[in-house]
Design an enzyme around this catalytic site. Structure first.
Site, short mmCIF file in Angstrom:
data_model
loop_
_atom_site.label_atom_id
_atom_site.label_comp_id
_atom_site.label_asym_id
_atom_site.label_seq_id
_atom_site.Cartn_x
_atom_site.Cartn_y
_atom_site.Cartn_z
N ASP A 1 0.76 -1.38 -0.13
CA ASP A 1 0.01 0.07 -0.06
C ASP A 1 0.87 1.20 -0.17
O ASP A 1 2.06 1.23 0.37
CB ASP A 1 -0.88 0.06 1.60
CG ASP A 1 -1.99 -0.66 1.52
OD1 ASP A 1 -2.35 -0.79 2.53
OD2 ASP A 1 -2.30 -1.53 0.63
N LYS B 1 -3.73 2.69 -2.31
CA LYS B 1 -4.76 3.34 -2.30
C LYS B 1 -4.72 4.94 -1.49
O LYS B 1 -4.77 4.94 -0.29
CB LYS B 1 -5.84 2.56 -1.66
CG LYS B 1 -6.48 1.59 -2.49
CD LYS B 1 -7.58 0.82 -2.04
CE LYS B 1 -7.11 -0.06 -1.00
NZ LYS B 1 -8.18 -0.94 -0.41
N ALA C 1 -1.66 2.10 14.00
CA ALA C 1 -1.27 3.32 14.04
C ALA C 1 -1.31 3.95 15.65
O ALA C 1 -0.48 4.81 16.25
CB ALA C 1 -1.79 4.32 13.21
N MET D 1 -8.40 7.99 9.88
CA MET D 1 -8.88 8.61 8.65
C MET D 1 -9.91 9.89 9.25
O MET D 1 -10.98 9.89 8.55
CB MET D 1 -9.67 7.64 7.86
CG MET D 1 -8.69 6.66 7.58
SD MET D 1 -9.59 5.17 6.70
CE MET D 1 -10.00 4.10 8.29
N1 SAH Z 1 -4.46 -0.72 9.37
C1 SAH Z 1 -3.97 0.66 9.63
C2 SAH Z 1 -4.97 1.79 9.40
C3 SAH Z 1 -5.43 1.73 7.89
S1 SAH Z 1 -6.66 2.97 7.81
C4 SAH Z 1 -3.38 0.45 11.13
O1 SAH Z 1 -3.50 -0.69 11.87
O2 SAH Z 1 -2.83 1.65 11.63
C5 SAH Z 1 -5.35 4.34 7.58
C6 SAH Z 1 -5.39 5.35 8.50
O3 SAH Z 1 -4.56 5.07 9.76
C7 SAH Z 1 -4.82 6.84 8.32
O4 SAH Z 1 -5.79 7.77 7.58
C8 SAH Z 1 -4.54 7.38 9.62
O5 SAH Z 1 -5.56 7.66 10.34
C9 SAH Z 1 -3.96 6.02 10.34
N2 SAH Z 1 -2.47 6.12 10.08
C10 SAH Z 1 -1.84 5.06 9.55
N3 SAH Z 1 -0.44 5.26 9.89
C11 SAH Z 1 -0.30 6.29 10.56
C12 SAH Z 1 0.56 6.75 11.10
N4 SAH Z 1 2.01 6.71 10.70
N5 SAH Z 1 0.52 8.13 11.81
C13 SAH Z 1 -0.68 8.28 12.03
N6 SAH Z 1 -1.94 7.88 11.56
C14 SAH Z 1 -1.65 6.70 10.83
#
Ligand code: SAH
Length: 440
Positions: free
Chosen positions: A225, A247, A309, A360
């Site tokens: 991704d 995406k 995250a 998000m």
């Molecule tokens: N599967 C991922 C989430 C995917 S949805 C997880 O478990 O983290 C995508 C969202 O994840 C982003 O829009 C943001 O809200 C968050 N995200 C992912 N990486 C991030 C990061 N390094 N810092 C802050 N938010 C993050």
């Protein structure tokens, strides 16, 4: 090559350890759990005939010389602790996985270096590899009987150990592994591949799991991704094919159904496929849909969790998402819905003793703040916005819930970012916040 790594079988062998004290104990301990019999001597015995190896841990020169002389006379290879010049062989740093043994040697130059390297190898070779070796021994005779030439055997071993049977053995199910190997030998499932849905974590490659690292290094093809950090991509096996199915927000480069179809098609060719996703594959990652599709197609699929995250970003600035004094629960919600802002259970989220993490949620932050406040959450509730947490591009801002949209605008945050809402946000490491503000 300054020394040659040969491996001595230990079944039914006798090992002599001469000397007392911690060094001698350490040599004896090397063989604990092995089938060899260790015999300890305080001083060199009359004869060492019948031993396979001799270890000497004596302090005095004369004693060491005597032990070496007797070993040589009786034709037994000898190792002298801290005496590489007197030794016939060096003791490597050992990674012990049963039948699978890895020895690291610096030819006596720097044992500490060898031990450090061993620690790194320990980390990337799972203990369960012992089961894979045991499984290979179990089916060895059958592979030899059913594949007459060298090339055919090599291909069969690759299909078995790198494919679904090997994966099953690694998971500890040797009977299922054996049945799958039988299929491979019959030619029925010669091309059974496997898909790993892997969590890449939030950015920092040190937050990967050991299992994620292993499957990245074993992969034939990796679908990744946009969210996956380039430093994590650097850890993919160099010869593996990489496919970006990114995406970006609002830009669905490759439709979900097509990603699923490509994962299935590659696995059915017998390849080791990795689907690499930011954070954890099962947290707002559509990993669930992909797993369902793989299962429906009868493809062997495994999930490797990742640091999501919320956990990565919170750890980095010292925010405990639950804390006995401030929050009894933490809830992860999405701020994104098919058509705009989501319709969440605001009354439930307004409970004061709870941390809410919004994924998000940048575009809909005003909607989130207004709804939480309308449902009864205090407008002054501390809130954090963290963009690109655990990466060098990190940006953070903190303020009150009612000011969330303004904070986001001021800091110029566009995402990927999370919102952390709740009393615990006040516990963030202020130095880290200030530093990030300066950098931004
Ligand atoms: N599967 C991922 C989430 C995917 S949805 C997880 O478990 O983290 C995508 C969202 O994840 C982003 O829009 C943001 O809200 C968050 N995200 C992912 N990486 C991030 C990061 N390094 N810092 C802050 N938010 C993050």
């Amino acid at each position: 090559m300054q020394s040659f790594p040969a491996f001595f079988p230990l079944e039914g062998r006798r090992i002599a350890v001469i000397g007392e004290g911690p060094m001698a104990d350490a040599k004896a301990r090397l063989f604990a759990g092995s089938p060899a019999a260790v015999e300890r001597f305080a001083q060199t015995p009359e004869s060492l005939a019948g031993f396979s190896l001799v270890f000497v841990a004596l302090a005095d020169e004369a004693g060491r010389a005597g032990a070496v002389a007797v070993s040589k006379r009786d034709g037994v290879p000898v190792n002298v602790v801290d005496g590489p010049a007197l030794s016939d062989f060096y003791t490597p740093a050992i990674v012990d996985r049963g039948e699978l043994v890895i020895g690291v040697s610096t030819s006596g130059a720097a044992p500490t270096l060898a031990r450090d390297l061993r620690a790194r190898i320990e980390a990337i070779v799972p203990a369960a590899y012992a089961q894979v070796a045991a499984f290979a021994r179990r089916i060895r005779a059958r592979v030899l009987a059913r594949r007459s030439n060298f090339e055919g055997r090599r291909r069969a071993w690759e299909a078995i150990l790198r494919g679904a049977p090997g994966e099953r053995a690694l998971a500890g199910d040797l009977d299922a592994a054996e049945a799958l190997a039988e299929h491979v030998l019959e030619g029925a499932a010669a091309a059974a591949g496997v898909v790993h849905l892997v969590g890449a974590g939030p950015g920092d490659p040190e937050l990967l799991t050991l299992r994620a690292l292993r499957v990245l290094q074993d992969a034939d093809i990796v679908f990744h991704d946009k969210l996956v950090d380039p430093r994590v991509l650097d850890l993919i096996r160099r010869d593996a094919e990489r496919v970006f199915v990114g995406k970006a927000r609002g830009d669905h480069a490759v439709p979900q159904r097509e990603i699923e179809a490509r994962l299935i098609a590659e696995a059915q060719k017998g390849r080791r496929v990795v689907r690499l996703k930011g954070g954890d594959p099962f947290v707002f990652g559509r990993g669930g849909e992909e797993l369902e599709a793989l299962r429906a197609a009868g493809v062997e699929a495994h999930v490797v969790p990742g640091i999501t995250a919320a956990l990565g970003c919170a750890a980095e600035i010292g925010v405990p998402l639950t804390h006995r004094d401030h929050a009894q629960a933490v809830t992860f919600v999405t701020g994104h819905a098919k058509d705009g802002a989501p319709d969440l259970d605001w009354a439930a989220l307004a409970n004061a003793k709870q941390t809410v993490v919004v994924y998000m949620g940048v575009d809909t932050a005003a909607h989130t703040a207004a709804n939480l406040i309308a449902a009864g959450r205090a407008a002054s509730t501390p809130a954090l916005v963290i963009e690109n947490g655990t990466t060098p591009k990190v940006k953070r801002a903190r303020g009150a819930l009612c000011d969330l949209p303004a904070l986001i605008a001021q800091a110029g945050i566009l995402g990927p970012a999370i919102l952390i809402i709740g009393e615990v946000a006040a516990l963030a490491d202020v130095a880290a916040l200030a530093l990030a503000e300066q950098a931004a």
